[in-house]
Write a protein that holds these residues in place. Structure first.
Motif: not given
Length: 287
Positions: A157-159, A164-173, A184-192
């Motif tokens: 996913w990071r790659q 597409h750093p501004e793709d919200a769906e990729l970040l959510a995935a 989980t803390l990293d997941a929270v940051f990425v979902l934010q």
């Protein structure tokens, strides 16, 4: 020097055979191409079964053309038949190993067939063929997720996000797999980040609320779960149950009971809501 008659006869037979073979190849190619063209026509008309029959006929006349097998597998997959899709796609790849489109289709079929090892292998091949295609990394991430390798999924996913750093769906995935990997803390940051880009995404609000609930950051969990219930009714049962649990942990018993009742009324089949409501009702009776 006179050529013996037998040699002339042999040469004549050979030439006739070659001519016949050439004629046969030409005719079979024309017939195959005709079936292939009709198959594409049926694809555009969204008549998948007829397209499958035409592609099958084309392969019967000329089985060494990779594109026909590719299309046969593609149509099967689009019709929800991954088991029938995988063999022609693999045959297409035997004929043309560097067809990244066929590699992606075959990887999708393998994921749907719950064959994660094969899916990962195919997705990695697609990345090797075209390392600049973000879709290949997304597919690799999904294949790794299917195999339960969440950290490897996050790396893929990071790659994809790098393109597409501004793709919200990729970040959510990616956040989902970070959570599954225990981060989980990293997941929270990425979902934010995802919600900054797409603030009306109810599913992301719901998942962020669930992550906050796990972290016992209850006011934030309540806020995001309430927004999820407004924006994502499709997953309302899950968000309602999480909200009820959040309210219970905050000892807001009246509100918890109210949301449990309304949630179960909207989703009468949900066992988790039924259990939470029973727990709240039992508590009332005890009091």
């Amino acid at each position: 020097y006179a050529v013996p008659a037998v040699v002339k006869h042999v040469v004549t037979v050979v030439l006739v055979c070659l001519a016949s073979l050439g004629t046969w190849l030409s005719v079979s190619t024309l017939i195959s191409d005709a079936h292939f063209a009709r198959g594409l026509g049926y694809v555009h008309l969204r008549q998948g079964n007829r397209a499958v029959l035409e592609f099958g006929e084309a392969i019967a006349w000329r089985g060494h053309e990779y594109l026909t097998s590719h299309w046969l597998g593609k149509v099967h997959l689009e019709m929800g038949r991954p088991r029938q899709a995988l063999p022609p796609l693999q045959h297409s790849l035997q004929l043309h190993a560097h067809n990244d489109a066929a590699l992606r289709l075959a990887a999708r079929a393998a994921i749907e067939l719950e064959q994660p090892e094969l899916a990962v292998d195919l997705a990695r091949q697609a990345v090797a063929v075209d390392p600049l295609a973000p879709d290949n990394y997304q597919l690799l991430a999904l294949a790794q997720r299917a195999g339960g390798r969440y950290e490897d999924a996050v790396a893929a996913w990071r790659q994809a996000v790098a393109f597409h750093p501004e793709d919200a769906e990729l970040l959510a995935a990616m956040a989902q797999d970070l959570h599954a990997a225990g981060q989980t803390l990293d997941a929270v940051f990425v979902l934010q980040q995802a919600l900054t880009l797409k603030p009306q995404d109810g599913r992301s609000h719901g998942n962020l609320g669930a992550f906050y609930l796990q972290l016992r950051r209850l006011p934030e969990a309540e806020s995001h779960l309430r927004q999820a219930l407004q924006l994502d009714r499709a997953n309302g049962a899950q968000w309602s149950a999480n909200l009820v649990q959040t309210l219970m942990l905050q000892e807001q018993w009246t509100q918890a009971l109210k949301w449990a009742q309304s949630g179960l009324s909207a989703h009468p089949e949900d066992e988790r809501l039924r259990h939470l409501l029973r727990t709240l009702e039992d508590r009332q009776e005890i009091r």
